[in-house]
Structures are given as C-alpha cells and as structure tokens.
Design a protein around this motif. Structure first.
Motif, mmCIF file in Angstrom:
data_model
loop_
_atom_site.group_PDB
_atom_site.id
_atom_site.type_symbol
_atom_site.label_atom_id
_atom_site.label_comp_id
_atom_site.label_asym_id
_atom_site.label_seq_id
_atom_site.Cartn_x
_atom_site.Cartn_y
_atom_site.Cartn_z
ATOM 1 N N ARG A 44 -2.381 -2.767 3.001
ATOM 2 C CA ARG A 44 -2.394 -2.564 4.472
ATOM 3 C C ARG A 44 -3.163 -3.555 5.067
ATOM 4 O O ARG A 44 -3.172 -4.424 4.305
ATOM 5 C CB ARG A 44 -2.769 -1.045 4.352
ATOM 6 C CG ARG A 44 -3.513 -1.146 5.379
ATOM 7 C CD ARG A 44 -4.833 0.080 5.464
ATOM 8 N NE ARG A 44 -6.115 -0.364 6.584
ATOM 9 C CZ ARG A 44 -7.557 0.430 6.752
ATOM 10 N NH1 ARG A 44 -7.270 0.819 5.703
ATOM 11 N NH2 ARG A 44 -7.936 0.294 7.724
ATOM 12 N N ASP A 91 -3.255 2.416 4.169
ATOM 13 C CA ASP A 91 -3.876 3.349 2.793
ATOM 14 C C ASP A 91 -2.152 4.444 1.553
ATOM 15 O O ASP A 91 -2.731 5.368 1.592
ATOM 16 C CB ASP A 91 -4.663 4.175 3.050
ATOM 17 C CG ASP A 91 -6.256 2.878 2.821
ATOM 18 O OD1 ASP A 91 -6.023 1.653 3.000
ATOM 19 O OD2 ASP A 91 -7.288 3.537 2.817
ATOM 20 N N PHE A 266 -11.300 -0.906 -4.113
ATOM 21 C CA PHE A 266 -10.582 0.914 -3.430
ATOM 22 C C PHE A 266 -9.540 0.847 -3.674
ATOM 23 O O PHE A 266 -8.654 -0.373 -3.337
ATOM 24 C CB PHE A 266 -10.726 0.500 -1.991
ATOM 25 C CG PHE A 266 -10.171 1.670 -1.217
ATOM 26 C CD1 PHE A 266 -11.127 3.120 -0.973
ATOM 27 C CD2 PHE A 266 -8.854 1.809 -1.373
ATOM 28 C CE1 PHE A 266 -10.976 4.296 -0.437
ATOM 29 C CE2 PHE A 266 -8.944 3.482 -0.445
ATOM 30 C CZ PHE A 266 -9.566 4.892 -0.577
HETATM 31 C C1 BMA Z 1 -12.297 4.786 3.413
HETATM 32 C C2 BMA Z 1 -10.630 4.387 3.979
HETATM 33 C C3 BMA Z 1 -10.142 3.141 3.268
HETATM 34 C C4 BMA Z 1 -11.557 1.535 2.921
HETATM 35 C C5 BMA Z 1 -13.240 2.627 2.611
HETATM 36 C C6 BMA Z 1 -13.618 1.180 3.052
HETATM 37 O O1 BMA Z 1 -12.995 5.557 4.362
HETATM 38 O O2 BMA Z 1 -11.120 3.761 5.549
HETATM 39 O O3 BMA Z 1 -9.676 1.948 3.338
HETATM 40 O O4 BMA Z 1 -11.292 0.901 2.021
HETATM 41 O O5 BMA Z 1 -13.235 3.179 3.203
HETATM 42 O O6 BMA Z 1 -13.776 0.659 4.108
#
Ligand code: BMA
Length: 314
Positions: A44, A91, A266
C-alpha cells in the motif's frame, strides 16, 4: 536477554518510497506470496493526496525488491467498484488457491470501508470479482482451502459496543459469505485490549493453521500496534487451539517508532519457507516495509505453551 522470536532482517527497512518509481509518501502493509521463483509483495502507498493505491514489488531472494513502474491496483473508474473505491484501496492480502492468487483489500468510499475480492494468475492481469462485505469491515484473510465444501475467512467487523474482534465466516463461492461467529477477542488490560484484527494469510503447520494477527493498545501518546500469533485447528479453523498471551513483535526500530503513524508494526503477509522458518513482512509506522523471520515451531509452541483463552467468558 532471551532471543527475540522474530529476528529482524539486517537491511530493514527493505522497501521505502525511494524505491518506488512514481510519487508516493509511504510503502507499507504489503501482502506477500511466493510466485514461481520469486516473492511478490503487493504494498500500500499513500499518494500525496492522502489516498492509497496498491503497488507491486518482486524479489528473487526474499529481501531485495524491485518495484514495477506503475501501481498494480488503483481505484476503479467505472461500475460498482468505482463507487466503493473512490477514497482508495488499502491493506491487501494474498491467498494462493485453486490455480489463482486471490486478493482481499479494503475499499474506501463515502459509504465506509468494505472488502473487495480480486484475482490474478500471473500478476500481469488483475480482475475484480466482487465486493464481499458490507461496510464496515477491514482485514480479511482467506484460508487457502475449503472446509466441508465451504471457503473460510477471518474477518473483523466494526462494532460500537464491543472491542473489535476476529470473526470467522464461510462461503460456497468466495462471493457470498455468512454463518459468521466470533473466534478471538481482545483481553482487557493486555497489549491488544483496544482491538485485534487478522494479519497475514494463515498457513498450515503440522499442528494447525498459524495466524499472525495485530493487536492495539491505547496510550496517552496514541495507539501502539503489535503482532501476535494464534493457532487454529486444521480441520475446523473456528476452533482455536491456542493464542499466545504475549506479542511476538512490537515497534522498536526507529522506522517503526516514527513515521506517518508512529509506533506501528502491521503485517498483511508471511511466507512459510522449506527450512522450517517463516518470513514475515510488516509495515513500519505506516511508512516503510520491514522483514524478519521466525522458526515456525517456536510460534506454534508459543501458542500452545503460553496460551490464553481466545474468547473470555463474561
Ligand atoms: C489501521 C489501518 C492500518 C494501519 C493502522 C495503523 O486502522 O488503517 O492500515 O496500518 O491503522 O495506522
């Protein structure tokens, strides 16, 4: 000090916006799969508009990646997908099954966020299949086989009255999903008490499906995203054999602690290797891609020996 269960690669971050031949602000949260003799990442990127697209990078050695000159998936311009992807695509996860690579990704629009399914056989052409959830849903990973004739996925619906939890759902055709139930919930006053969500596509081990997920803890300085691990029964993935009570990876390197969103690791992809290890890919601070590896046996043993209840009774 105990050896870390996930050993970070010495050349982290392995992919940054400097490697991308079109203008992007970030490179993160990549799906990963082995395709022929290479590892493919679908990553992404935030454009300078703040909206996201999905790019493709490939590597022959798992760690040195070359990025394609054009993004792989950008918001659709016509049809039903155009309406639901207008704010961006985010994602992705990849699942190799039945001769194709299935991509589940978040489709953002004025109507909320929902999950779309696309497929490719060669990473040259990609075909959208269907929107497979209503809003609001993110983080869908498919299991790479059927169970009693049905496909299965882990998903993560949003809720106003319960911390966001991991559910399982089933489908006869990958398009229509149902028979959902919760399989894993955050635990109060734990590292993942705020919310949890599916991470990398689960892969089979002798002891069960290994699933690397993310968990979030709220602090006065914002949320901290870490990775955990759970083991699902091979024949009945709604049965969790163990969830490790401790995280397996937390933001520590400077590029995991500062960036577009600080304190985030993540994962959307992990690739099991023939030597008993798994290569884990994760986004650092929503800005760069990192990689590391762990012994699969260690992760299984953490699930079974340092286990906590997957869903705590009230
Ligand atoms: C989550 C998503 C992920 C991101 C994470 C940290 O809610 O938006 O894509 O990596 O937050 O910002």
């Amino acid at each position: 000090m105990e050896d870390p269960v996930v050993r970070r690669h010495e050349n982290n971050p392995i992919l940054t916006r400097a490697d991308v031949p079109y203008p992007v602000a970030t490179v993160h949260n990549a799906a990963a799969v082995r395709h022929q003799d290479r590892t493919v990442l679908l990553f992404r990127s935030h454009l300078h508009s703040g909206r996201s697209v999905i790019g493709l990078a490939e590597s022959k050695d798992r760690f040195r990646f070359t990025v394609r000159p054009e993004p792989f998936l950008v918001p659709a311009r016509e049809g039903i997908f155009a309406e639901y992807e207008e704010f961006g695509v985010e994602d992705p996860r990849l699942c190799a099954m039945e001769g194709a690579y299935w991509i589940t990704y978040s489709a953002y629009s004025r109507h909320g966020v929902r999950i779309a399914l696309a497929r490719t056989e060669d990473f040259a052409h990609v075909e959208r299949v269907a929107l497979i959830s209503q809003p609001d849903m993110r983080n869908v990973v498919l299991f790479p086989r059927k169970f009693d004739g049905r496909y299965a996925r882990l998903d993560r619906p949003h809720s106003e009255i319960s911390p966001w939890s991991i559910n399982i759902s089933y489908s006869p055709d990958l398009v229509h999903w149902g028979d959902s139930r919760v399989v894993m919930k955050p635990v109060p006053y734990h590292w993942d008490e705020m919310k949890i969500g599916p991470g990398a596509t689960p892969f089979a081990t002798e002891s069960g499906w290994l699933h690397i997920y993310h968990g979030v803890f709220p602090t006065m300085a914002g949320a901290v995203y870490r990775l955990g691990v759970a083991l699902h029964d091979l024949e009945d993935p709604s049965r969790i054999l163990g969830v490790c009570d401790e995280w397996i990876l937390q933001p520590e390197d400077p590029w995991e602690r500062t960036g577009y969103v600080p304190n985030v690791v993540f994962s959307c992809g992990a690739v099991p290797e023939d030597d008993g290890s798994v290569t884990i890919y994760w986004g650092g601070a929503d800005t760069v891609m990192c990689a590391g590896s762990a012994r699969i046996a260690d992760l299984v043993s953490l699930c079974l020996k340092r286990s906590r209840p997957a869903v705590q009774s009230m």
